[in-house]
Design a protein around this motif. Structure first.
Motif, short mmCIF file in Angstrom:
data_model
loop_
_atom_site.label_atom_id
_atom_site.label_comp_id
_atom_site.label_asym_id
_atom_site.label_seq_id
_atom_site.Cartn_x
_atom_site.Cartn_y
_atom_site.Cartn_z
N UNK A 86 0.83 -1.22 0.00
CA UNK A 86 0.00 0.00 0.00
C UNK A 86 0.86 1.27 0.00
N UNK A 87 2.16 1.13 0.30
CA UNK A 87 3.03 2.32 0.26
C UNK A 87 3.85 2.57 1.50
N UNK A 88 3.81 1.66 2.46
CA UNK A 88 4.64 1.83 3.66
C UNK A 88 6.12 1.74 3.28
N UNK A 89 6.91 2.72 3.75
CA UNK A 89 8.32 2.77 3.36
C UNK A 89 9.26 2.14 4.38
N UNK A 90 9.05 2.44 5.66
CA UNK A 90 9.94 1.91 6.70
C UNK A 90 9.23 2.00 8.05
N UNK A 91 9.84 1.38 9.05
CA UNK A 91 9.23 1.40 10.40
C UNK A 91 10.04 2.28 11.34
N UNK A 92 9.36 3.07 12.17
CA UNK A 92 10.07 3.81 13.21
C UNK A 92 10.55 2.83 14.29
N UNK A 93 11.33 3.34 15.22
CA UNK A 93 11.98 2.42 16.16
C UNK A 93 11.28 2.24 17.50
N UNK A 94 10.09 2.79 17.64
CA UNK A 94 9.42 2.79 18.95
C UNK A 94 8.97 1.41 19.42
N UNK A 95 8.61 1.37 20.70
CA UNK A 95 8.04 0.15 21.27
C UNK A 95 9.08 -0.82 21.80
N UNK A 96 10.36 -0.53 21.56
CA UNK A 96 11.40 -1.45 22.03
C UNK A 96 11.53 -1.33 23.55
#
Ligand code: V47
Ligand code: SF4
Length: 364
Positions: free
Chosen positions: A173-183
């Protein structure tokens, strides 16, 4: 004075030799670095690695944050942003509202939208796919860095699909990358105490592994300055380093300074400047396979972010317009900086400002 007497005595000479000769630091080295108060030595070692990898460059990005909902079923103890669905102040943006908000990137010349939110108990996967698809259709040149590993695991759970299938659908759908949160901190004991509903450290790492195997890059974070111990910090960094050896998919490491205001941990103090600098510098030293260490100025403050450019950091994030998570927890930084402000902040340190896109390619 107690601090100086205790910790400046730790001899870091052998660690210095390893860093200068390009050898990897181990668990014991990490612990000793955290136990030492010799911040100038730690900083100068981190600076050696920083300049070896990134020369004199200091990166920034023109971006905008969208926090599409604060409704979250997890209610982590350190989070002042989340609300229950029927609680005062709870909100959820419609796709139209998200698109309207995203439209402001045209005036800003943004190259990235950074999109994260809570785990809404009622929304289905279609909402998220529609969100990404609609923004991507309208702004095909803007990189969509969206959804932490926590959100991805939640989407997989509500849709009954695997993590791989969920990520693939969003990527298509167009997602480019993931942020780093939730670790947060990977330690099981810390998670049990602070965020028992959240996915485990291993599940966070597995979600990132799957994203990297699909060709999507991501960032990595660590929330520090609460109940974690030096052992937890070093173990967290080593787990990130191990996965990076395997996939090479991480772009940057971003230590997140805990902000206690309005959280269930109100009795905690804000992080000390010395710990902030140590987290960044020791991150730089332990994560020898990460290209970038980012100081998120929103959480760290502008002055310390500037100083951090001499303590291992090569990236101070971006214009950031409209960040809500840290400001809900009492951050006193502005909600945005202009490009001129970011550039002069960098230039004052003698570094060369470089505008980057999400994937660290130079813009202009
Ligand atoms: O996962 C929540 C943290 C994260 C608080 O990838 C808090 O470039 C401090 O992940 N005090 C979300 N931190 C933000 C995030 C992020 C931010 C900037 C850049 C990037 C990137 C990612 O914020 C959460 C949690 O770890 N958080 N509450 C708090 N009170
Ligand atoms: Fe929800 Fe994320 Fe806040 Fe935890 S940190 S309560 S998962 S929004």
């Amino acid at each position: 004075m107690q601090l100086l007497k205790n910790n400046l005595n730790i001899d870091l000479g052998d660690i210095r030799e390893k860093v200068v000769d390009g050898y990897r630091l181990d668990y014991e080295d990490g612990i000793r670095l955290f136990e030492s108060s010799d911040i100038l030595m730690i900083g100068s070692l981190a600076n050696i690695v920083r300049e070896k990898i990134n020369k004199n460059r200091a990166y920034y990005i023109i971006n905008r944050h969208i926090n599409y909902t604060n409704i979250c079923k997890n209610r982590c103890k350190f989070c002042a942003f989340s609300r229950n669905i029927d609680e005062e102040g709870a909100y959820q943006m419609s796709i139209k509202e998200i698109l309207d908000n995203a439209s402001q990137i045209i005036h800003d010349n943004s190259t990235e939208l950074h999109i994260v939110g809570g785990l809404h108990p009622e929304l289905g996967l279609d909402y998220y796919v529609d969100m990404i698809g609609s923004i991507h259709e309208k702004f095909p040149d803007v990189h969509l860095q969206a959804f932490t590993a926590v959100e991805i695991a939640h989407f997989a759970e509500i849709s009954g699909m695997s993590t791989y299938e969920t990520l693939k659908k969003l990527k298509d759908a167009g997602l480019g990358s993931l942020p780093g949160g939730g670790a947060e901190v990977f330690s099981t004991d810390v998670r049990k105490e602070l965020c028992p509903e959240k996915l485990s450290g291993d599940e966070w790492l597995n979600t990132m592994r799957t994203a990297h195997n699909l060709g999507m890059r991501s960032n990595a974070t660590m929330l520090y300055g609460h109940i974690e111990k030096n052992e937890d910090r070093v173990n967290h960094l080593l787990k990130l380093r191990e996965l990076q050896d395997e996939t090479g998919g991480f772009m940057s490491f971003i230590p997140l300074a805990f902000h206690p205001k309005n959280t269930d941990l109100k009795e905690f103090s804000s992080t000390a400047g010395i710990l902030d600098l140590k987290m960044l510098a020791i991150g730089r030293l332990m994560l020898d396979n990460f290209d970038h260490i980012k100081a998120f100025w929103i959480m760290l403050g502008i002055k310390l972010s500037q100083i951090s450019l001499s303590f291992g950091v090569d990236d101070i994030d971006g214009t950031v317009a409209e960040e809500k998570i840290t400001h809900s927890a009492g951050a006193e930084t502005p909600e945005a900086l202009t490009v001129d402000e970011i550039k002069s902040l960098i230039e004052e340190t003698g570094r060369e400002p470089v505008e980057r896109n999400t994937l660290y390619n130079q813009v202009n």
